[in-house]
Scaffold this motif. Sequence first.
Motif, PDB file in Angstrom:
ATOM      1  N   GLY A 143      90.904  41.460  14.021  1.00  0.00           N
ATOM      2  CA  GLY A 143      92.068  42.991  15.131  1.00  0.00           C
ATOM      3  C   GLY A 143      92.671  41.449  16.546  1.00  0.00           C
ATOM      4  N   TYR A 144      91.689  40.579  16.394  1.00  0.00           N
ATOM      5  CA  TYR A 144      91.968  39.347  17.667  1.00  0.00           C
ATOM      6  C   TYR A 144      93.692  39.097  17.452  1.00  0.00           C
ATOM      7  CZ  TYR A 144      86.632  39.569  18.283  1.00  0.00           C
ATOM      8  OH  TYR A 144      85.995  39.105  18.399  1.00  0.00           O
ATOM      9  N   LYS A 145      94.001  39.401  19.365  1.00  0.00           N
ATOM     10  CA  LYS A 145      94.995  38.575  18.994  1.00  0.00           C
ATOM     11  C   LYS A 145      95.767  38.466  19.925  1.00  0.00           C
ATOM     12  CE  LYS A 145      97.237  42.961  19.026  1.00  0.00           C
ATOM     13  NZ  LYS A 145      98.092  44.143  18.722  1.00  0.00           N
ATOM     14  N   ALA A 146      97.014  37.657  20.742  1.00  0.00           N
ATOM     15  CA  ALA A 146      97.672  37.760  21.727  1.00  0.00           C
ATOM     16  C   ALA A 146      99.476  37.683  22.039  1.00  0.00           C
ATOM     17  CB  ALA A 146      96.583  36.186  22.073  1.00  0.00           C
ATOM     18  N   GLU A 147      99.535  38.422  22.932  1.00  0.00           N
ATOM     19  CA  GLU A 147     101.409  38.138  22.807  1.00  0.00           C
ATOM     20  C   GLU A 147     101.729  38.697  23.775  1.00  0.00           C
ATOM     21  OE1 GLU A 147     102.662  43.230  23.232  1.00  0.00           O
ATOM     22  OE2 GLU A 147     100.745  43.294  21.721  1.00  0.00           O
ATOM     23  N   ILE A 160     100.488  36.268  29.335  1.00  0.00           N
ATOM     24  CA  ILE A 160      99.546  36.667  27.784  1.00  0.00           C
ATOM     25  C   ILE A 160      99.012  38.214  28.058  1.00  0.00           C
ATOM     26  CG2 ILE A 160      98.446  34.737  27.893  1.00  0.00           C
ATOM     27  CD1 ILE A 160      98.698  34.300  25.338  1.00  0.00           C
ATOM     28  N   LEU A 161      98.617  38.988  27.400  1.00  0.00           N
ATOM     29  CA  LEU A 161      97.675  39.125  26.665  1.00  0.00           C
ATOM     30  C   LEU A 161      97.076  39.786  25.550  1.00  0.00           C
ATOM     31  CD1 LEU A 161      97.062  43.146  27.912  1.00  0.00           C
ATOM     32  CD2 LEU A 161      99.023  43.395  25.914  1.00  0.00           C
ATOM     33  N   ILE A 162      95.391  39.253  25.786  1.00  0.00           N
ATOM     34  CA  ILE A 162      94.568  39.075  24.750  1.00  0.00           C
ATOM     35  C   ILE A 162      94.003  39.900  24.663  1.00  0.00           C
ATOM     36  CG2 ILE A 162      93.149  37.206  23.813  1.00  0.00           C
ATOM     37  CD1 ILE A 162      94.239  35.212  26.598  1.00  0.00           C
ATOM     38  N   THR A 163      93.454  40.326  23.362  1.00  0.00           N
ATOM     39  CA  THR A 163      92.526  41.581  23.098  1.00  0.00           C
ATOM     40  C   THR A 163      91.696  40.718  21.784  1.00  0.00           C
ATOM     41  OG1 THR A 163      94.588  42.866  22.344  1.00  0.00           O
ATOM     42  CG2 THR A 163      92.571  43.633  21.765  1.00  0.00           C
ATOM     43  N   ILE A 164      90.439  40.496  22.422  1.00  0.00           N
ATOM     44  CA  ILE A 164      89.692  39.976  21.542  1.00  0.00           C
ATOM     45  C   ILE A 164      88.058  40.578  21.263  1.00  0.00           C
ATOM     46  CG2 ILE A 164      90.191  37.487  21.790  1.00  0.00           C
ATOM     47  CD1 ILE A 164      89.090  37.865  24.210  1.00  0.00           C
ATOM     48  N   PRO A 190     103.384  31.587  19.791  1.00  0.00           N
ATOM     49  CA  PRO A 190     104.301  31.428  17.895  1.00  0.00           C
ATOM     50  C   PRO A 190     103.542  32.569  17.057  1.00  0.00           C
ATOM     51  CG  PRO A 190     103.226  29.184  18.439  1.00  0.00           C
ATOM     52  CD  PRO A 190     102.466  30.635  19.636  1.00  0.00           C
ATOM     53  N   THR A 191     102.796  33.196  16.509  1.00  0.00           N
ATOM     54  CA  THR A 191     101.720  33.479  16.131  1.00  0.00           C
ATOM     55  C   THR A 191     100.709  34.560  16.861  1.00  0.00           C
ATOM     56  OG1 THR A 191     100.130  32.656  14.909  1.00  0.00           O
ATOM     57  CG2 THR A 191     102.378  32.165  13.694  1.00  0.00           C
ATOM     58  N   PRO A 192     100.614  35.446  16.063  1.00  0.00           N
ATOM     59  CA  PRO A 192      99.867  36.755  17.060  1.00  0.00           C
ATOM     60  C   PRO A 192      98.530  36.144  17.384  1.00  0.00           C
ATOM     61  CG  PRO A 192     100.545  37.956  15.536  1.00  0.00           C
ATOM     62  CD  PRO A 192     101.286  36.711  15.281  1.00  0.00           C
ATOM     63  N   THR A 193      97.932  35.309  16.299  1.00  0.00           N
ATOM     64  CA  THR A 193      96.561  34.274  16.561  1.00  0.00           C
ATOM     65  C   THR A 193      96.853  33.151  16.796  1.00  0.00           C
ATOM     66  OG1 THR A 193      96.808  33.492  13.745  1.00  0.00           O
ATOM     67  CG2 THR A 193      95.975  35.379  14.749  1.00  0.00           C
ATOM     68  N   GLN A 194      98.121  32.360  17.327  1.00  0.00           N
ATOM     69  CA  GLN A 194      97.855  31.609  17.665  1.00  0.00           C
ATOM     70  C   GLN A 194      97.742  31.017  19.390  1.00  0.00           C
ATOM     71  OE1 GLN A 194     100.548  28.607  15.945  1.00  0.00           O
ATOM     72  NE2 GLN A 194      98.942  26.969  15.513  1.00  0.00           N
ATOM     73  N   ILE A 195      97.874  30.453  20.069  1.00  0.00           N
ATOM     74  CA  ILE A 195      98.204  30.416  21.536  1.00  0.00           C
ATOM     75  C   ILE A 195      98.465  28.302  22.301  1.00  0.00           C
ATOM     76  CG2 ILE A 195      97.691  30.564  23.683  1.00  0.00           C
ATOM     77  CD1 ILE A 195      96.240  32.778  23.024  1.00  0.00           C
ATOM     78  N   LYS A 205      80.112  33.589  12.304  1.00  0.00           N
ATOM     79  CA  LYS A 205      80.879  34.115  11.580  1.00  0.00           C
ATOM     80  C   LYS A 205      82.415  33.061  12.467  1.00  0.00           C
ATOM     81  CE  LYS A 205      79.824  38.629  10.372  1.00  0.00           C
ATOM     82  NZ  LYS A 205      80.893  40.092  10.586  1.00  0.00           N
ATOM     83  N   GLY A 206      81.987  32.320  13.515  1.00  0.00           N
ATOM     84  CA  GLY A 206      83.223  31.421  14.351  1.00  0.00           C
ATOM     85  C   GLY A 206      84.311  32.454  14.395  1.00  0.00           C
ATOM     86  N   LYS A 207      83.928  33.223  15.155  1.00  0.00           N
ATOM     87  CA  LYS A 207      84.863  34.534  16.077  1.00  0.00           C
ATOM     88  C   LYS A 207      84.980  33.862  16.984  1.00  0.00           C
ATOM     89  CE  LYS A 207      84.003  38.906  15.019  1.00  0.00           C
ATOM     90  NZ  LYS A 207      83.241  39.710  14.669  1.00  0.00           N
ATOM     91  N   GLY A 208      86.393  33.981  17.664  1.00  0.00           N
ATOM     92  CA  GLY A 208      86.625  34.108  19.068  1.00  0.00           C
ATOM     93  C   GLY A 208      87.699  32.776  19.525  1.00  0.00           C
TER      94      GLY A 208
END
Length: 178
Positions: free
Chosen positions: A92-96, A102-106, A125-130, A157-160
């Motif tokens: 569910g983590y993403k950026a747009e 930039i709007l980041i949901t983390i 370029p993708t929702p999980t890359q900035i 878990k490596g999340k972030g």
Amino acid sequence: MSRIGRKPIPIKDVTVTKTDNIIKVKGKLGELEMKIHPNITVDITKDEIIVKRPDDTKENRALHGLTRALINNMIKGVTEGYTKTLEIVGVGYKAELKGNNILITIGYSHPIYFIPPEGIKIEVPTPTQIKISGINKELVGIVAAKIRSFRKPEPYKGKGIRYSNEVIIRKAGKTAGK
């Protein structure tokens, strides 16, 4: 002598001017300027820059290599530019992108709305890359570190948010007792 400080800086496709203690570098991507410490002298010829120091005191030795590296970074910045890539890991983590911002949901109760400073371009370029790019190496690094600080990668878990070349050392979780 400083190994880095005594290397000449080649000049290609840029114009370098020095007035008083301020060096201006102008290239195809933009223009940067920097104030130089009064102890350091900079000699500009038509095809290279040489940085010199007056004596071997500890402060001047430190400033010698630093000044040369900063001028070299300015020249590289106005010719090629700098880029840092961040990856977002987590369900569910993403950026747009919203315009230039930039709007980041983390995973927080609210999304984070980040407005980049002047001179920084952000792409998603993708929702999980900035991708953060600009001509000033220091500013690109500061913006990347600021975005990463919103949710640093955790070791279980490596999340972030992490740099694309960063390796997260994972820890083992709890094990069942008995």
